[in-house]
Design an enzyme around this catalytic site. Structure first.
Site, mmCIF file in Angstrom:
data_model
loop_
_atom_site.group_PDB
_atom_site.id
_atom_site.type_symbol
_atom_site.label_atom_id
_atom_site.label_comp_id
_atom_site.label_asym_id
_atom_site.label_seq_id
_atom_site.Cartn_x
_atom_site.Cartn_y
_atom_site.Cartn_z
ATOM 1 C CB CYS A 127 -11.026 4.048 -1.174
ATOM 2 S SG CYS A 127 -10.348 2.476 -1.752
ATOM 3 C CG HIS A 268 -12.096 3.460 2.619
ATOM 4 N ND1 HIS A 268 -12.925 2.579 1.972
ATOM 5 C CD2 HIS A 268 -10.831 3.162 2.226
ATOM 6 C CE1 HIS A 268 -12.185 1.782 1.221
ATOM 7 N NE2 HIS A 268 -10.927 2.110 1.353
ATOM 8 C CG ASN A 298 -10.720 -1.456 0.398
ATOM 9 O OD1 ASN A 298 -11.790 -0.924 0.086
ATOM 10 N ND2 ASN A 298 -9.561 -0.856 0.235
HETATM 11 N N1 ACO Z 1 0.776 -12.937 3.299
HETATM 12 C C1 ACO Z 1 1.970 -13.147 3.877
HETATM 13 N N2 ACO Z 1 2.993 -12.275 3.736
HETATM 14 C C2 ACO Z 1 2.778 -11.170 3.006
HETATM 15 C C3 ACO Z 1 1.555 -10.913 2.392
HETATM 16 C C4 ACO Z 1 0.526 -11.860 2.554
HETATM 17 N N3 ACO Z 1 -0.697 -11.708 2.009
HETATM 18 N N4 ACO Z 1 1.638 -9.735 1.728
HETATM 19 C C5 ACO Z 1 2.883 -9.283 1.915
HETATM 20 N N5 ACO Z 1 3.588 -10.154 2.686
HETATM 21 C C6 ACO Z 1 4.944 -10.059 3.140
HETATM 22 C C7 ACO Z 1 5.812 -9.180 2.274
HETATM 23 O O1 ACO Z 1 6.305 -9.878 1.182
HETATM 24 C C8 ACO Z 1 6.883 -8.769 3.245
HETATM 25 O O2 ACO Z 1 7.819 -9.822 3.316
HETATM 26 P P1 ACO Z 1 9.388 -9.513 3.495
HETATM 27 O O3 ACO Z 1 9.521 -8.809 4.816
HETATM 28 O O4 ACO Z 1 10.008 -10.877 3.486
HETATM 29 O O5 ACO Z 1 9.773 -8.642 2.334
HETATM 30 C C9 ACO Z 1 6.168 -8.679 4.586
HETATM 31 O O6 ACO Z 1 4.961 -9.443 4.429
HETATM 32 C C10 ACO Z 1 5.819 -7.281 4.985
HETATM 33 O O7 ACO Z 1 5.243 -6.615 3.879
HETATM 34 P P2 ACO Z 1 4.704 -5.153 3.984
HETATM 35 O O8 ACO Z 1 4.237 -4.715 2.648
HETATM 36 O O9 ACO Z 1 5.712 -4.323 4.700
HETATM 37 O O10 ACO Z 1 3.458 -5.383 4.964
HETATM 38 P P3 ACO Z 1 2.521 -4.320 5.561
HETATM 39 O O11 ACO Z 1 2.483 -4.459 7.010
HETATM 40 O O12 ACO Z 1 2.765 -2.952 4.991
HETATM 41 O O13 ACO Z 1 1.114 -4.814 5.051
HETATM 42 C C11 ACO Z 1 -0.539 -4.195 3.434
HETATM 43 C C12 ACO Z 1 0.836 -4.822 3.663
HETATM 44 C C13 ACO Z 1 -1.553 -5.036 4.173
HETATM 45 C C14 ACO Z 1 -0.816 -4.189 1.938
HETATM 46 C C15 ACO Z 1 -0.527 -2.760 4.012
HETATM 47 O O14 ACO Z 1 0.596 -2.057 3.565
HETATM 48 C C16 ACO Z 1 -1.765 -2.000 3.650
HETATM 49 O O15 ACO Z 1 -2.861 -2.336 4.043
HETATM 50 N N6 ACO Z 1 -1.606 -0.887 2.918
HETATM 51 C C17 ACO Z 1 -2.728 -0.065 2.533
HETATM 52 C C18 ACO Z 1 -3.112 -0.490 1.186
HETATM 53 C C19 ACO Z 1 -4.585 -0.357 0.881
HETATM 54 O O16 ACO Z 1 -5.432 -0.497 1.727
HETATM 55 N N7 ACO Z 1 -4.852 -0.132 -0.393
HETATM 56 C C20 ACO Z 1 -6.119 -0.285 -0.967
HETATM 57 C C21 ACO Z 1 -7.040 0.802 -0.991
HETATM 58 S S1 ACO Z 1 -6.506 2.388 -0.846
HETATM 59 C C22 ACO Z 1 -7.209 2.920 0.463
HETATM 60 O O17 ACO Z 1 -8.289 2.522 0.674
HETATM 61 C C23 ACO Z 1 -6.495 3.791 1.392
#
Ligand code: ACO
Length: 343
Positions: A127, A268, A298
């Site tokens: 990224c 980004h 993204n």
């Molecule tokens: N739909 C519904 N529920 C979901 C989904 C979904 N698509 N994905 C995860 N969940 C659930 C999980 O299972 C969890 O359930 P639980 O509480 O019963 O265990 C709950 O939602 C919370 O999950 P978290 O992982 O804590 O959710 P979070 O708020 O952290 O969001 C996300 C997840 C969106 C992936 C976030 O962490 C994120 O954006 N992280 C950055 C990752 C990223 O952007 N990486 C790619 C590029 S790297 C970069 O560019 C920086």
């Protein structure tokens, strides 16, 4: 150790001034909406929008590769700069989804656009690929080695996303952006400074485990779904917020600037909440922050040019604006580029 009396240089930029002379982007026409994803995995439009800010992404049709998206953006960028493909001296392609291991995507794009005098290479920084590529190519124009460089950020993330994994498949889209870099004249915009970092300890938090020399492609790696993006979402989220703020503040302070001096902050686009949290900590007014993740998701190396293009088209980015670009990506890779916009 710095000897006493040595004045610390304010900017890392050396040589002659270099400007972004043109910008163009391309996304494939097909849309993958949150409603589509609701049919594929256990998720909801409401969850995706609230947790990420994404409504829809553009996805390629089978047989369309990163070089195809890069070609579309490159042809337009060269034309917008008033140049011919033969004017380009070097092509740097930031991508984490090359058409194949080799030849490089830069070679494929060079051939497709007919840039017969250019050499080039791919740059792997996930990224952060666009900020890294911008810095790398601008140095070759600054040094006088080349008059014009083509920087492409392009990714077909849909080729490495597991559409059975709801924690990753909702995040990514496909797209490309390209800029031409040229020597700047007085009154033109210019790239003013840059700062980059790597924190290799972050590797396991975001990677594609198989297909390389460590874990060669095999029936087993395919069965285990190891040819897809794997991530620790929360670790990436926290790191991205902290580092986006930290590196942005550092480059501003080195140049005697404050966040209030910026006209535009273009980060980004990984998650709307990452951008909002980082810019709030940094103290950039929300009106100056470009967020267009809603329409593209993204797109990895393409997010920053896509965001710049939206800002330009909506009139939020104008000639003379002071702009800060910032990125955090797999590796971890971290980057920022400070520039004065020139058109
Ligand atoms: N739909 C519904 N529920 C979901 C989904 C979904 N698509 N994905 C995860 N969940 C659930 C999980 O299972 C969890 O359930 P639980 O509480 O019963 O265990 C709950 O939602 C919370 O999950 P978290 O992982 O804590 O959710 P979070 O708020 O952290 O969001 C996300 C997840 C969106 C992936 C976030 O962490 C994120 O954006 N992280 C950055 C990752 C990223 O952007 N990486 C790619 C590029 S790297 C970069 O560019 C920086």
């Amino acid at each position: 150790m710095v000897a006493s009396g040595v004045v610390r240089k304010a900017s890392r930029v050396g040589g002659r001034p270099v400007k972004i002379a043109s910008l163009a982007t391309y996304v494939p026409p097909r849309l993958l909406t949150n409603a589509d994803l609701e049919q594929m995995v256990d998720t909801s439009d409401e969850w995706i929008l609230k947790r990420t800010g994404i409504r829809e992404r553009h996805i390629v049709d089978p047989g369309v590769a990163t070089s195809d998206l890069g070609q579309e953006a490159s042809v337009k960028a060269i034309k917008n700069a008033g140049l011919e493909p033969d004017d380009i001296g070097v092509i740097v392609v930031g991508t984490v989804t090359p058409d194949m291991f080799f030849p490089s995507t830069a070679c494929l794009i060079q051939h497709k656009i007919g840039a017969h005098r250019a050499w080039g290479f791919d740059l792997s920084a996930a990224c952060s690929a666009f900020t890294y590529s911008l810095t790398t190519a601008s140095q070759m124009v600054a040094s006088g080695a080349h008059e014009h460089a083509l920087v492409v950020g392009a990714d077909v993330m849909s080729s490495i996303i597991d559409y059975t994994d709801r924690s990753t498949c909702i995040l990514f889209g496909d797209g490309a952006g390209a800029v031409v870099l040229s020597a700047a004249h007085p009154g033109d915009g210019a790239i003013l400074d840059f700062e980059h970092e790597v924190d290799g300890g972050g590797g396991p938090a975001l990677c594609m485990p198989a297909g390389g020399s460590l874990r060669q492609a095999s029936h087993e790696t395919v069965d285990q779904r190891l040819h897809y993006v794997k991530q620790d979402g929360q670790a990436v989220f926290k790191f991205a917020v902290r580092k986006t703020e930290e590196i942005s503040r550092r480059v501003l302070e080195r140049n005697g600037l404050t966040p209030a001096d910026l006209d535009l902050f273009v980060s980004h686009q990984a998650n709307r909440r990452i951008i909002q949290a980082a810019t709030e900590k940094l103290g950039v007014h929300p009106d100056k922050v470009i967020i267009n993740i809603e329409r593209f998701g993204n797109t990895t190396a393409a997010t920053i040019p896509l965001a710049l293009n939206d800002a330009l088209c909506s009139g939020r980015l104008k000639k003379g604006n002071l702009v800060l670009l910032a990125s955090v990506g797999a590796g971890f890779t971290i980057g920022t580029v400070l520039l004065r916009w020139g058109f």
